[in-house]
Design a protein around this motif. Sequence first.
Motif, PDB file in Angstrom:
ATOM      1  N   UNK A   1      -5.204  -3.761  -3.570  1.00 50.06           N
ATOM      2  CA  UNK A   1      -4.869  -4.770  -2.758  1.00 50.06           C
ATOM      3  C   UNK A   1      -3.798  -5.716  -3.055  1.00 50.06           C
ATOM      4  N   UNK A   2      -2.708  -5.805  -2.057  1.00 53.42           N
ATOM      5  CA  UNK A   2      -1.611  -6.554  -2.217  1.00 53.42           C
ATOM      6  C   UNK A   2      -1.749  -8.114  -2.515  1.00 53.42           C
ATOM      7  N   UNK A   3      -3.035  -8.497  -2.566  1.00 47.28           N
ATOM      8  CA  UNK A   3      -2.931 -10.411  -2.934  1.00 47.28           C
ATOM      9  C   UNK A   3      -3.705 -10.315  -4.038  1.00 47.28           C
ATOM     10  N   UNK A   4      -3.765  -9.196  -4.785  1.00 48.12           N
ATOM     11  CA  UNK A   4      -4.477  -9.175  -6.363  1.00 48.12           C
ATOM     12  C   UNK A   4      -3.269  -8.674  -7.254  1.00 48.12           C
ATOM     13  N   UNK A   5      -3.210  -9.203  -8.320  1.00 50.68           N
ATOM     14  CA  UNK A   5      -2.440  -8.619  -9.589  1.00 50.68           C
ATOM     15  C   UNK A   5      -3.312  -8.501 -10.784  1.00 50.68           C
ATOM     16  N   UNK A   6      -2.988  -7.625 -11.734  1.00 54.43           N
ATOM     17  CA  UNK A   6      -3.705  -7.587 -13.023  1.00 54.43           C
ATOM     18  C   UNK A   6      -2.719  -7.752 -14.365  1.00 54.43           C
ATOM     19  N   UNK A   7      -3.368  -8.293 -15.349  1.00 58.11           N
ATOM     20  CA  UNK A   7      -2.671  -8.406 -16.703  1.00 58.11           C
ATOM     21  C   UNK A   7      -3.688  -8.104 -17.852  1.00 58.11           C
ATOM     22  N   UNK A   8      -3.008  -7.476 -18.739  1.00 62.43           N
ATOM     23  CA  UNK A   8      -3.528  -7.191 -20.010  1.00 62.43           C
ATOM     24  C   UNK A   8      -3.866  -8.444 -20.819  1.00 62.43           C
ATOM     25  N   UNK A   9      -5.015  -8.607 -21.587  1.00 65.75           N
ATOM     26  CA  UNK A   9      -5.445  -9.570 -22.140  1.00 65.75           C
ATOM     27  C   UNK A   9      -6.032  -8.842 -23.392  1.00 65.75           C
ATOM     28  N   UNK A  10      -5.455  -8.248 -24.494  1.00 66.18           N
ATOM     29  CA  UNK A  10      -6.043  -7.461 -25.702  1.00 66.18           C
ATOM     30  C   UNK A  10      -6.915  -6.143 -25.045  1.00 66.18           C
ATOM     31  N   UNK A  11      -8.114  -6.314 -25.175  1.00 64.73           N
ATOM     32  CA  UNK A  11      -8.932  -5.403 -24.742  1.00 64.73           C
ATOM     33  C   UNK A  11      -9.430  -5.539 -23.410  1.00 64.73           C
ATOM     34  N   UNK A  12      -9.028  -6.874 -22.618  1.00 63.30           N
ATOM     35  CA  UNK A  12      -9.471  -7.076 -21.401  1.00 63.30           C
ATOM     36  C   UNK A  12      -8.504  -7.407 -20.590  1.00 63.30           C
ATOM     37  N   UNK A  13      -8.824  -7.954 -19.277  1.00 65.40           N
ATOM     38  CA  UNK A  13      -7.715  -8.187 -18.201  1.00 65.40           C
ATOM     39  C   UNK A  13      -7.902  -9.626 -17.667  1.00 65.40           C
ATOM     40  N   UNK A  14      -6.752  -9.997 -17.256  1.00 64.22           N
ATOM     41  CA  UNK A  14      -6.835 -11.263 -16.171  1.00 64.22           C
ATOM     42  C   UNK A  14      -6.322 -10.708 -14.809  1.00 64.22           C
ATOM     43  N   UNK A  15      -7.328 -11.147 -13.992  1.00 63.89           N
ATOM     44  CA  UNK A  15      -6.953 -10.779 -12.663  1.00 63.89           C
ATOM     45  C   UNK A  15      -6.633 -11.974 -11.707  1.00 63.89           C
ATOM     46  N   UNK A  16      -5.557 -11.971 -11.135  1.00 62.91           N
ATOM     47  CA  UNK A  16      -5.159 -13.367 -10.187  1.00 62.91           C
ATOM     48  C   UNK A  16      -5.175 -12.622  -8.764  1.00 62.91           C
ATOM     49  N   UNK A  17      -6.028 -13.690  -7.992  1.00 57.60           N
ATOM     50  CA  UNK A  17      -6.131 -13.507  -6.714  1.00 57.60           C
ATOM     51  C   UNK A  17      -5.456 -14.556  -5.587  1.00 57.60           C
ATOM     52  N   UNK A  18      -4.892 -14.075  -4.831  1.00 55.21           N
ATOM     53  CA  UNK A  18      -4.220 -15.158  -3.909  1.00 55.21           C
ATOM     54  C   UNK A  18      -5.158 -15.670  -2.852  1.00 55.21           C
ATOM     55  N   UNK A  19      -5.092 -16.885  -2.594  1.00 57.57           N
ATOM     56  CA  UNK A  19      -6.216 -17.277  -1.721  1.00 57.57           C
ATOM     57  C   UNK A  19      -6.275 -18.804  -1.661  1.00 57.57           C
ATOM     58  N   UNK A  20      -7.207 -19.224  -1.044  1.00 56.36           N
ATOM     59  CA  UNK A  20      -7.655 -20.782  -0.565  1.00 56.36           C
ATOM     60  C   UNK A  20      -7.943 -21.236  -1.993  1.00 56.36           C
ATOM     61  N   UNK A  21      -7.276 -22.070  -2.667  1.00 55.22           N
ATOM     62  CA  UNK A  21      -7.631 -22.941  -3.727  1.00 55.22           C
ATOM     63  C   UNK A  21      -8.249 -24.418  -3.724  1.00 55.22           C
ATOM     64  N   UNK A  22      -8.234 -24.839  -2.521  1.00 55.69           N
ATOM     65  CA  UNK A  22      -8.512 -26.152  -2.178  1.00 55.69           C
ATOM     66  C   UNK A  22      -9.852 -26.815  -2.663  1.00 55.69           C
ATOM     67  N   UNK A  23     -10.842 -26.032  -2.961  1.00 52.21           N
ATOM     68  CA  UNK A  23     -12.033 -26.240  -3.330  1.00 52.21           C
ATOM     69  C   UNK A  23     -12.391 -25.929  -4.753  1.00 52.21           C
ATOM     70  N   UNK A  24     -11.357 -25.576  -5.410  1.00 53.63           N
ATOM     71  CA  UNK A  24     -11.346 -25.339  -6.844  1.00 53.63           C
ATOM     72  C   UNK A  24     -10.937 -26.653  -7.729  1.00 53.63           C
ATOM     73  N   UNK A  25     -11.807 -26.892  -8.597  1.00 53.38           N
ATOM     74  CA  UNK A  25     -11.524 -28.176  -9.569  1.00 53.38           C
ATOM     75  C   UNK A  25     -11.362 -27.696 -10.772  1.00 53.38           C
ATOM     76  N   UNK A  26     -10.512 -27.913 -11.705  1.00 49.79           N
ATOM     77  CA  UNK A  26     -10.257 -27.640 -12.914  1.00 49.79           C
ATOM     78  C   UNK A  26     -10.247 -28.762 -14.051  1.00 49.79           C
ATOM     79  N   UNK A  27     -11.099 -28.471 -15.139  1.00 49.66           N
ATOM     80  CA  UNK A  27     -11.215 -29.499 -16.263  1.00 49.66           C
ATOM     81  C   UNK A  27     -10.860 -28.597 -17.537  1.00 49.66           C
TER      82      UNK A  27
END
Length: 130
Positions: free
Chosen positions: A38-64
Amino acid sequence: MPDLRFNHYTIKVKNLDISAAFYVDVVGLDEIKNRTEKPYIRWFSIGEGELHIVEGDTSRIQTTVGLHLALKTSDLDGMISQLNSKNILLHDSSGTPHSYTSRADGVRQFYFQDPDGYWIEVNEADSVEG
């Protein structure tokens, strides 16, 4: 009990290209094949796991800082230099600017944010004898 192991962590981002560049050029992750194709997703290696980043609406996401991705390295000073060269502000576990802190067990750690405000911890957990 089932044998569970870490597989991947997914975050939603505003701009796929900006976030992908950050995770490659600043964090140092290797981009891997996105098996969803899917063109709106990219994957990255983190050791034995992965990080997936997905483009989209982030307006309701809160970080801490209390909710973060934690990575470990055997070269914390090298990672600090890498982030300093990219003008990335380092913080302690409360989100206060600080070069690094040491936990009660002697492990040094710091936190920083990606372009969307997600917190990332880097520590040297395996390199400290105890």
